[in-house]
Design an enzyme around this catalytic site. Structure first.
Site, short mmCIF file in Angstrom:
data_model
loop_
_atom_site.label_atom_id
_atom_site.label_comp_id
_atom_site.label_asym_id
_atom_site.label_seq_id
_atom_site.Cartn_x
_atom_site.Cartn_y
_atom_site.Cartn_z
N LYS A 156 0.81 -1.11 0.18
CA LYS A 156 0.03 0.08 0.13
C LYS A 156 0.84 1.27 0.26
O LYS A 156 1.49 1.39 1.07
CB LYS A 156 -0.60 0.09 1.37
CG LYS A 156 -2.14 0.52 1.06
CD LYS A 156 -2.35 1.94 0.63
CE LYS A 156 -1.97 3.00 1.66
NZ LYS A 156 -2.29 4.55 1.15
N GLU A 358 9.35 16.08 15.76
CA GLU A 358 9.83 15.71 14.50
C GLU A 358 9.24 16.70 13.24
O GLU A 358 8.03 16.86 13.14
CB GLU A 358 9.36 14.37 14.26
CG GLU A 358 9.88 13.86 12.80
CD GLU A 358 9.78 12.52 12.40
OE1 GLU A 358 8.51 11.93 12.50
OE2 GLU A 358 10.50 11.84 11.97
P1 NDP Z 1 1.04 8.38 7.92
O1 NDP Z 1 1.50 7.69 8.95
O2 NDP Z 1 -0.20 8.91 7.80
O3 NDP Z 1 1.17 7.57 6.46
C1 NDP Z 1 2.12 6.55 6.45
C2 NDP Z 1 1.53 5.46 5.51
O4 NDP Z 1 0.29 4.73 6.31
C3 NDP Z 1 0.69 5.92 4.11
O5 NDP Z 1 0.67 4.96 3.04
C4 NDP Z 1 -0.83 6.09 4.79
O6 NDP Z 1 -1.48 5.98 3.53
C5 NDP Z 1 -0.88 4.86 5.62
N1 NDP Z 1 -1.92 4.93 6.48
C6 NDP Z 1 -2.58 6.16 7.01
N2 NDP Z 1 -3.56 5.85 7.95
C7 NDP Z 1 -3.58 4.58 8.01
C8 NDP Z 1 -4.37 3.44 8.58
N3 NDP Z 1 -5.28 3.98 9.47
N4 NDP Z 1 -4.40 1.98 8.34
C9 NDP Z 1 -3.02 1.92 7.53
N5 NDP Z 1 -2.58 2.23 6.87
C10 NDP Z 1 -2.37 3.88 7.19
O7 NDP Z 1 2.13 9.65 7.75
P2 NDP Z 1 1.75 11.00 6.87
O8 NDP Z 1 1.93 10.75 5.48
O9 NDP Z 1 0.46 11.24 7.49
O10 NDP Z 1 2.91 12.06 7.55
C11 NDP Z 1 2.62 12.41 8.77
C12 NDP Z 1 3.89 12.49 9.39
O11 NDP Z 1 4.55 11.38 9.77
C13 NDP Z 1 5.05 13.17 8.74
O12 NDP Z 1 5.20 14.65 8.73
C14 NDP Z 1 6.42 12.58 9.64
O13 NDP Z 1 6.43 13.49 10.78
C15 NDP Z 1 5.96 11.35 9.93
N6 NDP Z 1 6.42 10.20 8.98
C16 NDP Z 1 7.32 9.47 9.28
C17 NDP Z 1 8.04 8.64 8.28
C18 NDP Z 1 9.01 7.80 8.60
O14 NDP Z 1 9.72 7.59 7.71
N7 NDP Z 1 9.41 7.48 9.64
C19 NDP Z 1 7.31 8.51 7.07
C20 NDP Z 1 6.39 9.32 6.76
C21 NDP Z 1 5.90 10.40 7.65
P3 NDP Z 1 -2.19 7.40 2.95
O15 NDP Z 1 -0.92 8.12 2.39
O16 NDP Z 1 -3.03 6.84 1.98
O17 NDP Z 1 -2.78 8.10 3.95
#
Ligand code: NDP
Length: 456
Positions: A156, A358
């Site tokens: 996903k 972060e």
């Molecule tokens: P999310 O945690 O929302 O998204 C990461 C992945 O999880 C995406 O594929 C998202 O899909 C999916 N997802 C979201 N909600 C669900 C759910 N309920 N069940 C299963 N999968 C889900 O990160 P964000 O994109 O909102 O980023 C927000 C913040 O998170 C960033 O600003 C950063 O601080 C942190 N982050 C950290 C990362 C890391 O590498 N540690 C990577 C990304 C973000 P979809 O995109 O379709 O919502």
């Protein structure tokens, strides 16, 4: 199956480049069932043939590096040099784990009265939930060892960055992986992602993203005792001792946080400088920050591109409000893209929001410390524990501080903390489990113990 489509936007221009289908929950269920059906065959493919197919997959990816990199520049705003490295990383991770099926050894354990052996067996359908910051590498870190262990995989991608994942799914079929062995599902996390987490046929979730979503996934997974690996946020420390090579430490500090526009869970976004070196370090850091070329990411010379979205840029900018002292900023283009300049801030103390949270953008905070003990205490004063760097010429100190910092991936006189051949993962709220390295298949396998009576 696809209830609607979503726009894919180029972050460098703000313009829509294409649309992709958004799957609904019944569509996700059908794909999971197909992956489950494919598992019965895939687990029976001989180890040598599974390895051969993964090597062929790696070669097909290698042939598509230019195409994948161009997609990532357009969809994610990554610099072309980074995007090529990321596509190459997918190839390398596939190559590395293509050797694993034939080395997925069990053990023979001495016991009385017979022979005791263990088998490493696949789990079933594994789901890899990928964030938008590194769409290609993070996909491959879950996908390759999961496939090597004999699981089928459903990916996903993040809603905003699906293009390279979709293409990698097509390349898998071109390489000869059977239908249903690797499936890429585009759609919303709250719909498709949620379905994958709740579906009983999905036996493992490999998630990278925010700590908030990861925590929710872990709670839901507990209801089915579903396996999880979590790679979450970070607030990593770059600790510079006064005895370090300050020129090298300062020259390398900007890209340790501004690479990928700071959208990196390993970003060294807190710089801790030993007090006697603090002023000199800030002097050396300024030209290094000014030298970061923030420009059109398709430019071969670009060091940094735009942020992923307007909303994310606003979120990053909110950390640098009027209460925050800015030491200096680099340049960034204007225009319609989601640009934000490299920014160095001097927090009032370790309680400031910009120091603690972060930011996930090109903002780095600098504070002074006194001595080894305070360095480790300050580095550990966070809910996170993913990465970090230690700069010193004293080998004993390097090892003492490495042992004292609570983080999964540290580098000494370097910022390199991710290699496909070494384990990667976080302490505390930065995650659970490890990816990559020689033991990654353990996270995608069950151990079965069989005792054979030889006395009866
Ligand atoms: P999310 O945690 O929302 O998204 C990461 C992945 O999880 C995406 O594929 C998202 O899909 C999916 N997802 C979201 N909600 C669900 C759910 N309920 N069940 C299963 N999968 C889900 O990160 P964000 O994109 O909102 O980023 C927000 C913040 O998170 C960033 O600003 C950063 O601080 C942190 N982050 C950290 C990362 C890391 O590498 N540690 C990577 C990304 C973000 P979809 O995109 O379709 O919502």
């Amino acid at each position: 199956m696809a209830s609607s489509v979503s726009d894919v936007v180029d972050p460098a221009t703000g313009r829509t480049v294409t649309t992709v289908p958004q799957l609904d929950a019944p569509g996700a269920d059908a794909a999971i069932e197909a992956a489950h059906a494919a598992f019965a065959e895939w687990r029976r493919v001989s180890p040598a043939d599974r390895g051969r197919l993964l090597r062929r997959f790696a070669e097909v990816v290698d042939g598509a590096i230019g195409e994948l990199a161009a997609l990532e520049v357009r969809n994610s705003g990554h610099t072309i040099a980074n995007a090529r490295w990321e596509a190459g990383n997918v190839r390398d991770v596939l190559h590395y784990y293509s050797a694993a099926p034939e080395r997925a050894f069990g053990r023979q354990i001495p016991v009385a009265g017979g022979v005791d052996i263990t088998f490493q067996e696949p789990l079933g359908v594994v789901c890899v939930v990928v964030p938008w910051n590194f769409p290609m590498p993070i996909l491959s870190w879950g996908m390759a060892p999961a496939l090597a262990a004999g699981n089928t995989v459903v990916v996903k991608p993040a809603e905003v960055t699906p293009l390279t994942a979709v293409r990698i799914g097509e390349l898998a079929l071109e390489a000869g992986l059977p239908d249903g062995v690797l499936t890429v599902l585009t759609g919303k996390g709250s719909v498709v992602g949620d379905r994958l987490v709740r579906h009983p046929l999905v036996r493992k979730i490999c998630f990278t993203g925010s700590t908030e979503v990861g925590t929710g996934i872990m709670a839901l997974a507990a209801e089915q005792v579903k396996r999880v690996t979590l790679e979450l946020g970070g607030k990593s420390a770059n600790i510079v001792f006064a005895d370090a090579d300050l020129e090298r430490a300062a020259a390398s500090a900007p890209m340790a946080v501004f690479d990928n526009a700071g959208q990196d869970c390993c970003a060294r976004s807190r710089i801790l400088v030993e007090r006697p070196a603090y002023d000199r370090f800030l002097e050396l850091l300024e030209p290094a920050v000014a030298a970061v070329r923030v420009t059109d990411p398709s430019d071969e010379d670009a060091d940094m591109g735009p942020l992923i979205s307007a909303a994310h840029r606003d979120r990053v900018a909110a950390y640098v409000d009027d209460s925050v002292e800015v030491a200096y900023r680099g340049e960034a283009p204007g225009g319609d893209g989601f640009w934000y300049p490299p920014t160095v801030v001097l927090p009032g103390g370790a309680g400031d929001r910009v120091w603690r949270e972060e930011v996930f953008g090109p903002v780095v905070s600098v504070l002074a410390f006194d001595g080894e003990e305070e360095a480790a205490t300050m580095a550990n004063d966070t809910q996170y524990g993913l990465s970090g760097s230690i700069w010193t010429r004293d080998v004993g100190r390097a090892l003492r501080v490495s042992r004292a910092v609570e983080a999964g991936n540290l580098s000494v006189n370097s910022h390199a903390s991710v290699r496909y051949s070494t384990p990667f993962g976080g302490y505390k709220s930065s995650g659970l489990g490890r990816e990559l390295g020689p033991d990654a298949l353990d996270a995608f396998s069950e151990t079965k113990n069989v005792f054979i009576d030889t006395e009866g």
